[in-house]
Enzyme design. Structure first.
Site, PDB file in Angstrom:
ATOM      1  CE  LYS A 182     -28.234 -12.884 -15.422  1.00 13.27           C
ATOM      2  NZ  LYS A 182     -28.243 -13.181 -16.879  1.00 13.27           N
ATOM      3  NE  ARG A 239     -21.399 -15.604 -16.501  1.00 18.80           N
ATOM      4  CZ  ARG A 239     -21.719 -14.514 -15.801  1.00 18.80           C
ATOM      5  NH1 ARG A 239     -22.961 -14.362 -15.334  1.00 18.80           N
ATOM      6  NH2 ARG A 239     -20.822 -13.574 -15.568  1.00 18.80           N
TER       7      ARG A 239
END
Length: 271
Positions: free
Chosen positions: A214, A248
């Site tokens: 991210k 995740r």
């Protein structure tokens, strides 16, 4: 917590959720797995590398993403869910915030619903999940970033999500919470919620952390999405140390190894 045909510990171990984006525009791997055969090969690879569950998504939720109509999202995810369930003995999570997509995915064999809007986008989502009897992962998200006390407000927002779940009849023991790294948060706030996600444990639900590749990692290290593995591994270790149930991730093998090492060094962190 039973997900599919497998029992998962809510404490004591951090499991790895492998990401399967069947989208053309996901920020990290858009277009790589949106063909059925390629998707199945990637699932096989992730399982060989140690993935415990596969998370299938048919719409990118990156900043500036293109909204996908429900019928198109259903057309993307349902054949892949059916194919994965037919080919592999693995629990499957469906990443969607739309109740019609969730219902179609559940009918296709999904074992968990992963809602990035924490039941707050689609008024039918809570009832759909409740009626299915499936577990769910509910993420922190909001339309604005007008926080008064950031961490306290995140907790309050998630309390609202849990209230929606309770009113719909979703049992608390079937809920996983996600602090929502990368959603409605500044760079500094993303770092803070990663560092302090254990505060959310007071809500009584197991936690999932999703930081893989991210922007918070890209901004910290000044690296593009395909060079953020090391940064992701640090966040995975942080998740282990704070007792998260799941991480995740895109890069399964490396994150499985990071979890194993972190649990060996800090075994009490999982208690």
């Amino acid at each position: 917590m039973k997900i599919g045909n497998r029992e998962f510990q809510t404490k004591g171990h951090t499991y790895v959720m492998g990401i399967l984006n069947v989208t053309p525009d996901s920020f990290s791997d858009g277009g790589k797995w949106n063909q059925r055969d390629k998707a199945l090969r990637h699932v096989e690879e992730m399982l060989e590398e140690g993935a415990d569950i596969i998370d299938i998504g048919g719409e990118s939720t990156r900043p500036g993403h293109t909204f996908v109509p429900e019928e198109e999202e259903i057309a993307r995810v349902v054949p892949v869910i059916e194919a994965v369930k037919a080919a592999f003995d693995v629990p499957v999570s469906l990443d969607t915030y739309k109740s019609r997509v969730a219902a179609a995915g559940i009918a296709a064999g999904a074992d968990l619903i992963n809602d990035v809007w924490g039941l707050k986008y689609d008024g039918g989502m809570a009832k759909t999940i409740a009626a299915s009897g499936l577990p769910c992962c509910l993420m922190h998200n909001r339309k604005d970033t007008d926080y008064r006390d950031f961490v306290r407000d995140v907790v309050s927002d998630l309390e609202e999500t849990l209230a929606l779940a309770a009113r719909a009849g979703i049992p608390g023991e079937k809920i996983i919470l996600d602090p929502g790294v990368g959603f409605a948060k500044s760079y500094e706030q993303n770092l803070e919620i990663i560092r302090r996600m254990d505060v959310l444990g007071a809500l009584g639900c197991p936690l999932l952390l999703g930081c893989s590749r991210k922007s918070v990692i890209g901004l910290t290290l000044d690296l593009p999405a395909d060079q953020r593995l090391e940064g992701t591994l640090v966040t995975t270790v942080a998740a282990v140390c704070q007792g998260a149930m799941f991480v995740r991730v895109h890069d399964v093998k490396e994150n499985v190894r990071a979890v194993r090492m972190a649990e060996a060094v800090w075994p009490r962190a999982q208690g």
